[in-house]
Scaffold this motif. Sequence first.
Motif, PDB file in Angstrom:
ATOM      1  N   VAL A  93       0.838  -1.207   0.000  1.00  0.00           N
ATOM      2  CA  VAL A  93       0.000   0.000   0.000  1.00  0.00           C
ATOM      3  C   VAL A  93       0.870   1.254   0.000  1.00  0.00           C
ATOM      4  O   VAL A  93       0.618   2.210  -0.745  1.00  0.00           O
ATOM      5  N   LEU A  94       1.947   1.240   0.804  1.00  0.00           N
ATOM      6  CA  LEU A  94       2.841   2.402   0.826  1.00  0.00           C
ATOM      7  C   LEU A  94       3.492   2.614  -0.545  1.00  0.00           C
ATOM      8  O   LEU A  94       3.587   3.746  -1.030  1.00  0.00           O
ATOM      9  N   ALA A  95       3.919   1.523  -1.175  1.00  0.00           N
ATOM     10  CA  ALA A  95       4.569   1.653  -2.482  1.00  0.00           C
ATOM     11  C   ALA A  95       3.584   2.201  -3.511  1.00  0.00           C
ATOM     12  O   ALA A  95       3.934   3.082  -4.309  1.00  0.00           O
ATOM     13  N   LEU A  96       2.344   1.690  -3.489  1.00  0.00           N
ATOM     14  CA  LEU A  96       1.347   2.183  -4.446  1.00  0.00           C
ATOM     15  C   LEU A  96       1.021   3.653  -4.185  1.00  0.00           C
ATOM     16  O   LEU A  96       0.885   4.447  -5.113  1.00  0.00           O
ATOM     17  N   VAL A 121      17.258  -6.227  -9.385  1.00  0.00           N
ATOM     18  CA  VAL A 121      18.523  -5.528  -9.608  1.00  0.00           C
ATOM     19  C   VAL A 121      18.569  -4.267  -8.756  1.00  0.00           C
ATOM     20  O   VAL A 121      19.538  -3.991  -8.063  1.00  0.00           O
ATOM     21  N   LEU A 122      17.477  -3.516  -8.790  1.00  0.00           N
ATOM     22  CA  LEU A 122      17.418  -2.224  -8.094  1.00  0.00           C
ATOM     23  C   LEU A 122      17.557  -2.391  -6.577  1.00  0.00           C
ATOM     24  O   LEU A 122      18.332  -1.675  -5.936  1.00  0.00           O
ATOM     25  N   ALA A 123      16.797  -3.331  -5.999  1.00  0.00           N
ATOM     26  CA  ALA A 123      16.777  -3.466  -4.543  1.00  0.00           C
ATOM     27  C   ALA A 123      18.164  -3.791  -3.974  1.00  0.00           C
ATOM     28  O   ALA A 123      18.617  -3.114  -3.049  1.00  0.00           O
ATOM     29  N   PRO A 124      18.880  -4.795  -4.525  1.00  0.00           N
ATOM     30  CA  PRO A 124      20.221  -5.047  -3.987  1.00  0.00           C
ATOM     31  C   PRO A 124      21.166  -3.856  -4.175  1.00  0.00           C
ATOM     32  O   PRO A 124      21.990  -3.591  -3.301  1.00  0.00           O
ATOM     33  N   LEU A 125      21.030  -3.141  -5.298  1.00  0.00           N
ATOM     34  CA  LEU A 125      21.916  -1.996  -5.525  1.00  0.00           C
ATOM     35  C   LEU A 125      21.667  -0.901  -4.500  1.00  0.00           C
ATOM     36  O   LEU A 125      22.607  -0.348  -3.926  1.00  0.00           O
ATOM     37  N   LEU A 126      20.382  -0.589  -4.244  1.00  0.00           N
ATOM     38  CA  LEU A 126      20.057   0.419  -3.235  1.00  0.00           C
ATOM     39  C   LEU A 126      20.541  -0.026  -1.856  1.00  0.00           C
ATOM     40  O   LEU A 126      21.087   0.764  -1.083  1.00  0.00           O
ATOM     41  N   LEU A 127      20.336  -1.306  -1.572  1.00  0.00           N
ATOM     42  CA  LEU A 127      20.778  -1.866  -0.297  1.00  0.00           C
ATOM     43  C   LEU A 127      22.288  -1.705  -0.149  1.00  0.00           C
ATOM     44  O   LEU A 127      22.791  -1.274   0.891  1.00  0.00           O
ATOM     45  N   TYR A 128      23.000  -2.028  -1.224  1.00  0.00           N
ATOM     46  CA  TYR A 128      24.456  -1.947  -1.204  1.00  0.00           C
ATOM     47  C   TYR A 128      24.898  -0.512  -0.942  1.00  0.00           C
ATOM     48  O   TYR A 128      25.745  -0.249  -0.092  1.00  0.00           O
ATOM     49  N   LEU A 129      24.278   0.428  -1.685  1.00  0.00           N
ATOM     50  CA  LEU A 129      24.709   1.826  -1.597  1.00  0.00           C
ATOM     51  C   LEU A 129      24.346   2.453  -0.249  1.00  0.00           C
ATOM     52  O   LEU A 129      25.213   2.953   0.466  1.00  0.00           O
ATOM     53  N   PHE A 130      23.053   2.388   0.128  1.00  0.00           N
ATOM     54  CA  PHE A 130      22.603   3.174   1.285  1.00  0.00           C
ATOM     55  C   PHE A 130      22.797   2.462   2.614  1.00  0.00           C
ATOM     56  O   PHE A 130      22.905   3.112   3.650  1.00  0.00           O
ATOM     57  N   ALA A 131      22.822   1.138   2.608  1.00  0.00           N
ATOM     58  CA  ALA A 131      22.961   0.440   3.882  1.00  0.00           C
ATOM     59  C   ALA A 131      24.397  -0.034   4.106  1.00  0.00           C
ATOM     60  O   ALA A 131      24.944   0.148   5.181  1.00  0.00           O
ATOM     61  N   LEU A 132      25.016  -0.621   3.074  1.00  0.00           N
ATOM     62  CA  LEU A 132      26.344  -1.196   3.294  1.00  0.00           C
ATOM     63  C   LEU A 132      27.441  -0.155   3.138  1.00  0.00           C
ATOM     64  O   LEU A 132      28.342  -0.058   3.959  1.00  0.00           O
ATOM     65  N   LYS A 133      27.391   0.661   2.068  1.00  0.00           N
ATOM     66  CA  LYS A 133      28.468   1.623   1.818  1.00  0.00           C
ATOM     67  C   LYS A 133      28.319   2.871   2.679  1.00  0.00           C
ATOM     68  O   LYS A 133      29.227   3.280   3.377  1.00  0.00           O
ATOM     69  N   LEU A 134      27.128   3.511   2.593  1.00  0.00           N
ATOM     70  CA  LEU A 134      26.955   4.778   3.300  1.00  0.00           C
ATOM     71  C   LEU A 134      26.499   4.580   4.741  1.00  0.00           C
ATOM     72  O   LEU A 134      26.721   5.439   5.593  1.00  0.00           O
ATOM     73  N   GLY A 135      25.848   3.462   5.012  1.00  0.00           N
ATOM     74  CA  GLY A 135      25.422   3.168   6.371  1.00  0.00           C
ATOM     75  C   GLY A 135      24.318   4.076   6.903  1.00  0.00           C
ATOM     76  O   GLY A 135      24.176   4.241   8.100  1.00  0.00           O
ATOM     77  N   LEU A 187      11.514   0.735   6.774  1.00  0.00           N
ATOM     78  CA  LEU A 187      10.558   0.658   5.669  1.00  0.00           C
ATOM     79  C   LEU A 187      11.062   1.383   4.431  1.00  0.00           C
ATOM     80  O   LEU A 187      10.683   1.045   3.314  1.00  0.00           O
ATOM     81  N   LEU A 188      11.917   2.403   4.658  1.00  0.00           N
ATOM     82  CA  LEU A 188      12.243   3.329   3.578  1.00  0.00           C
ATOM     83  C   LEU A 188      12.810   2.630   2.332  1.00  0.00           C
ATOM     84  O   LEU A 188      12.261   2.759   1.230  1.00  0.00           O
ATOM     85  N   LEU A 189      13.899   1.867   2.517  1.00  0.00           N
ATOM     86  CA  LEU A 189      14.530   1.235   1.357  1.00  0.00           C
ATOM     87  C   LEU A 189      13.595   0.261   0.633  1.00  0.00           C
ATOM     88  O   LEU A 189      13.453   0.349  -0.590  1.00  0.00           O
ATOM     89  N   PRO A 190      12.938  -0.670   1.371  1.00  0.00           N
ATOM     90  CA  PRO A 190      12.032  -1.590   0.669  1.00  0.00           C
ATOM     91  C   PRO A 190      10.929  -0.867  -0.095  1.00  0.00           C
ATOM     92  O   PRO A 190      10.667  -1.184  -1.258  1.00  0.00           O
ATOM     93  N   VAL A 191      10.304   0.135   0.539  1.00  0.00           N
ATOM     94  CA  VAL A 191       9.180   0.809  -0.115  1.00  0.00           C
ATOM     95  C   VAL A 191       9.658   1.545  -1.360  1.00  0.00           C
ATOM     96  O   VAL A 191       9.042   1.462  -2.426  1.00  0.00           O
ATOM     97  N   VAL A 192      10.809   2.235  -1.242  1.00  0.00           N
ATOM     98  CA  VAL A 192      11.307   2.963  -2.410  1.00  0.00           C
ATOM     99  C   VAL A 192      11.655   1.989  -3.536  1.00  0.00           C
ATOM    100  O   VAL A 192      11.271   2.192  -4.691  1.00  0.00           O
ATOM    101  N   SER A 193      12.353   0.895  -3.223  1.00  0.00           N
ATOM    102  CA  SER A 193      12.713  -0.023  -4.314  1.00  0.00           C
ATOM    103  C   SER A 193      11.476  -0.653  -4.934  1.00  0.00           C
ATOM    104  O   SER A 193      11.459  -0.943  -6.125  1.00  0.00           O
ATOM    105  N   PHE A 241      15.479  -7.870   1.670  1.00  0.00           N
ATOM    106  CA  PHE A 241      15.566  -7.140   2.925  1.00  0.00           C
ATOM    107  C   PHE A 241      15.177  -7.983   4.135  1.00  0.00           C
ATOM    108  O   PHE A 241      15.001  -7.445   5.232  1.00  0.00           O
ATOM    109  N   ALA A 242      15.029  -9.282   3.949  1.00  0.00           N
ATOM    110  CA  ALA A 242      14.697 -10.206   5.045  1.00  0.00           C
ATOM    111  C   ALA A 242      13.494  -9.721   5.851  1.00  0.00           C
ATOM    112  O   ALA A 242      13.559  -9.587   7.073  1.00  0.00           O
ATOM    113  N   LEU A 243      12.397  -9.423   5.172  1.00  0.00           N
ATOM    114  CA  LEU A 243      11.184  -8.980   5.852  1.00  0.00           C
ATOM    115  C   LEU A 243      10.246 -10.175   6.032  1.00  0.00           C
ATOM    116  O   LEU A 243      10.136 -11.011   5.140  1.00  0.00           O
ATOM    117  N   PRO A 244       9.567 -10.245   7.189  1.00  0.00           N
ATOM    118  CA  PRO A 244       8.732 -11.421   7.461  1.00  0.00           C
ATOM    119  C   PRO A 244       7.356 -11.335   6.788  1.00  0.00           C
ATOM    120  O   PRO A 244       6.332 -11.526   7.439  1.00  0.00           O
TER     121      PRO A 244
END
Lengths: 312, 279
Positions: free
Chosen positions: A102-105, A145-159, A172-178, A252-255
């Motif tokens: 719903v948030l993504a839509l 492709v997009l989700a792992p790249l965003l994850l890599y950039l904003f969570a792993l590299k920039l933290g 929620l931010l990264l999953p919803v945006v991707s 993103f390992a979401l349940p």
Amino acid sequence: MFMYLARRLGVSLLVLWLIATITFLLMHSLPGGPFTGEKRLPEAILKNLEDRYRLGAPLWQRYRAFLGNLVRFDLGPSYRYLGKDVNQILAEAFPVSATLGVLALALAFGLGIPLGIQGAVRQGSFFDQLIVIFTALGMSLPTFVLAPLLLYLFALKLGWLPPALWGGPAHLLLPVVSLAVLPTTLVARLVRGSVAEVLPAEYLTLARAKGLAEGVVLNRHALPNALIPVLAYLGPLAAGVLTGSFVIERVFALPGLGEHFVASIYNRDYGLIMGVTLFYSTLLVGLNLLVDLLCACLHPRFALLHRRGGGY
Amino acid sequence: MKRQAGSGCGRSRRRGNLHLLLGSLLVVGVVILALVGPLLSPYSPREQVLARSNRPPDGEHWFGTDSLGRDLFTRTLYGARISLGIVLAVVLLNLCIGLPYGALAGWYGGLVDLLLMGVLDVLYGVPSLLYIIFFLVILGPGLTGVFITLGLVYWLDLARQVRNQVLVLKEADFVLAARALGLGPWQIFWQELLPNMLPPLAVTLLFHIPQAIFLEAFLSYLGLGVQAPWASWGALVAEGVANMRSAPWQLFFPAALISLTILGFNLLGEGLQQLTRDD
């Protein structure tokens, strides 16, 4: 109009029945049944299991029981999570997926509609070119492709953001945006096209001739007509978000339910696969029906257009 | 007013040409890479050399190596062959089903049309992706399953489009003339109808290609596609995601190639659409 509504309702019911039957037949065409794995089970255990899940009865009896359970919204047991049935898993996991979806839509419509309108109004401008480039890129980046790249950039590299798990809004931010990028680009393209189509219409010239401000002309006269195709597109869009959530929840390992679905594919948990497939199918069929009825009410010509096997 | 419309047309034509140019450059580039690349590479896509596992890109291994020491450049290009091959076959299979189905409904009309389009309406209602996954889980993953299930998705669109076009075209004067000359339906279809339907049909087919690439990659990503040791693009991305922390290049290169290919086909389709609309 009434004929159209009745016909849509009839087709939807037929689709649901077809879906249930295909699902049932496929499930029971499994060679050896759902408990044949790499490790052969002893005869006695297999017999007990089959009794437990009532796999011994003749096909038509099981089919009748299956349909009866479905009508009562009982989706049956999971073959892997012992003691849990599909309804319980749905109740636990679906709220997570629904929140994401719903948030993504909402993001897709909230961002895509204004972008599309601006693109159409300022056709050919630099801003419009930007939108065209953005949508072309957005459509070419698969979610996985997009989700792992965003994850890599904003969570792993920039933290800046947490990389996984279900928690506060930051999670929620990264999953919803991707999840929202693809629907946003699709909505923006659609709105840009349909607004551009109504802009030269004579009733808008008339509205301007009456002396209405450009903003009023756009919001009150152009948009209601231009946005009907967007509403009609909600069904396919929701299906797309659903597919995306299968990937997003894994990355993103979401349940959520998507993660359960994908895990059940790896586990060959046929009960859960069947349950989730039926649940999501019913949801999508219902949503499509709702959208079509809404469109027909808002715009009677819509019903006419689609009366003879679809005129698009 | 007229001049304005004319200039707008020219702009969309220029934009269409630009799209066509960029799109065909990308597509031709990827296809050449897929065909020629593996021949130039000294490495095998399947040979495992554990001593050189997880190496970052360098002069020897342009895209680095994967966790089993296989050259990623070679694997990605073999993946391109597999993915593009599947997609091409899938699109053609859909054409073989959708074209006759739609043509029959449009040509004969009446009860045949009502029946065929009714079936289509019901099939349209079935959420295709969920059922593709379901079929693949039941049938067992692998190339044949992917081929069959994807082969049954896109013909719905094609059939509807062909039917609507035939419905309009069969009333045209040139079809009447062909009938008057004594041509049968079969000849009229091939000689009169098909050539007139071709441009919009080509656009639809072009738009199906990136969607099919998307879907095939998605299925392999879920592990339902081509099985190891062979890998299509989706499977490569899935491996890359798993090793993202220690070896990000294993994600970047396959991801970039998929996205560029989809972008190429999208641009090509859009360019062609704008050109055919102007005519």
